[in-house]
Write a protein that holds these residues in place. Structure first.
Motif, mmCIF file in Angstrom:
data_model
loop_
_atom_site.group_PDB
_atom_site.id
_atom_site.type_symbol
_atom_site.label_atom_id
_atom_site.label_comp_id
_atom_site.label_asym_id
_atom_site.label_seq_id
_atom_site.Cartn_x
_atom_site.Cartn_y
_atom_site.Cartn_z
ATOM 1 N N LEU A 186 5.526 52.090 82.405
ATOM 2 C CA LEU A 186 6.037 53.156 81.531
ATOM 3 C C LEU A 186 6.460 54.361 82.359
ATOM 4 N N GLN A 187 5.628 54.707 83.324
ATOM 5 C CA GLN A 187 5.937 55.854 84.181
ATOM 6 C C GLN A 187 7.240 55.623 84.937
ATOM 7 N N LYS A 188 7.406 54.434 85.463
ATOM 8 C CA LYS A 188 8.610 54.091 86.224
ATOM 9 C C LYS A 188 9.868 54.245 85.381
ATOM 10 N N HIS A 189 9.767 53.889 84.098
ATOM 11 C CA HIS A 189 10.936 53.915 83.224
ATOM 12 C C HIS A 189 11.052 55.205 82.401
ATOM 13 N N GLY A 190 10.146 56.148 82.630
ATOM 14 C CA GLY A 190 10.263 57.457 81.999
ATOM 15 C C GLY A 190 9.822 57.521 80.549
ATOM 16 N N TYR A 191 8.910 56.620 80.145
ATOM 17 C CA TYR A 191 8.411 56.633 78.768
ATOM 18 C C TYR A 191 7.100 57.399 78.667
ATOM 19 N N THR A 192 6.896 58.048 77.538
ATOM 20 C CA THR A 192 5.634 58.721 77.260
ATOM 21 C C THR A 192 4.616 57.708 76.744
ATOM 22 N N TYR A 193 3.339 58.126 76.700
ATOM 23 C CA TYR A 193 2.295 57.271 76.137
ATOM 24 C C TYR A 193 1.386 58.096 75.224
ATOM 25 N N ASP A 194 1.261 57.653 73.970
ATOM 26 C CA ASP A 194 0.370 58.291 72.998
ATOM 27 C C ASP A 194 -1.019 57.674 73.080
ATOM 28 N N ILE A 195 -2.029 58.499 73.258
ATOM 29 C CA ILE A 195 -3.414 58.031 73.373
ATOM 30 C C ILE A 195 -4.105 58.166 72.017
ATOM 31 N N LEU A 196 -4.423 57.044 71.387
ATOM 32 C CA LEU A 196 -5.116 57.027 70.094
ATOM 33 C C LEU A 196 -6.543 56.560 70.314
#
Length: 276
Positions: free
Chosen positions: A129-139
């Motif tokens: 995800l980091q490599k492709h520039g995506y965010t991550y929501d932590i639930l």
């Protein structure tokens, strides 16, 4: 000031897929689609929203992207993808064609292993995800906070956002351990926080506005004005007061802020985080 709802859901109700919606939740045991939300946004002066996954299938991501393509007030989508998949890189590359897809989420709170987010295969997914520039929501729940802090520390260049304040037990006024966990997590500058989902962590039928103040104080002090954003958690918020009450609580709390700070909280931070 731009006003963005950074956290809401759509679904076509299915008793198997949406089994978490039980008989105590009849008010949300039906379909919720953009036509249901748009008038609510207009009534509350909200300019756009971020649609977040509610079920863990790639069909869910496709469903949300299709809704966004037809409704320009959906400014971003947080979808689901199997972060452990062998072909994850390929999937993320394909998703890059759709600019409204901003990030991903996994329902960590439901995983039997509380350290699920620290499994090597999962962390490999976060690296992608980091490599492709995506965010991550932590639930997560409060007991997961130390593991979330470890994850954030291992990926300092990944943009994370905690959903629903990590779900403190507001109903029973439990705050001490949650506060420690939040303060430790907020030390990592790559972690942001959505002020969302509070009403359903309180007593659904008898909460008072002041019940939320101690928790809001902790979040605002820990994360600061630049790393927090408003989210309604619609339609789940209908269980405990609804959209208007959710907005009113935050309007009252934010009255102490400067105009610039209010603009950051209500919209600019979400726009920056999700690149809307």
């Amino acid at each position: 000031m731009p006003k963005i709802d950074a956290h809401q859901h759509f679904w076509i109700f299915d008793p198997v897929k949406d089994s978490w919606i039980n008989d105590d939740m009849l008010v949300i045991k039906r379909d919720f689609l953009p036509a249901d939300l748009l008038p609510v946004l207009k009534q509350n002066g909200v300019d756009g929203c971020v649609a977040v996954q509610a079920s863990q299938t790639e069909q869910e991501t496709t469903f949300l992207l299709a809704l966004a393509a037809e409704n320009d007030f959906i400014k971003g989508v947080v979808g689901w993808v199997d972060l452990k998949a062998d072909n994850l890189e390929e999937k993320l590359q394909d998703y890059k064609q759709n600019r409204v897809l901003k990030g991903f989420r996994h329902i960590l709170q439901s995983e039997p292993d509380k350290k699920h987010m620290l499994q090597p295969e999962f962390k490999k997914g976060i690296a992608a995800l980091q490599k492709h520039g995506y965010t991550y929501d932590i639930l997560i729940y409060p007991e997961h906070l130390p593991y979330a802090a470890q994850l954030a520390g291992e990926f300092p260049d990944q943009q994370f956002v905690v959903d629903h304040l990590a779900k403190p037990n507001i109903k029973d006024q439990q705050i001490t351990e949650w506060k420690k966990g939040i303060q430790a997590l907020a030390e990592y500058q790559n972690v942001h926080c959505k002020i969302s989902g509070m009403l359903t962590e309180a007593d659904w039928h008898s909460w008072k506005t002041e019940d939320f103040t101690p928790y809001l104080d902790v979040i605002f002090n820990a994360f600061g004005i630049n790393r927090i954003m408003f989210g309604s958690d619609w339609p789940v918020c209908l269980l405990a007061g609804g959209y208007k009450r959710t907005v009113e609580i935050m309007q009252m709390y934010c009255a102490q802020l400067s105009k610039n700070e209010q603009s950051l909280f209500w919209g600019e931070n979400a726009i920056a985080f999700y690149n809307l």
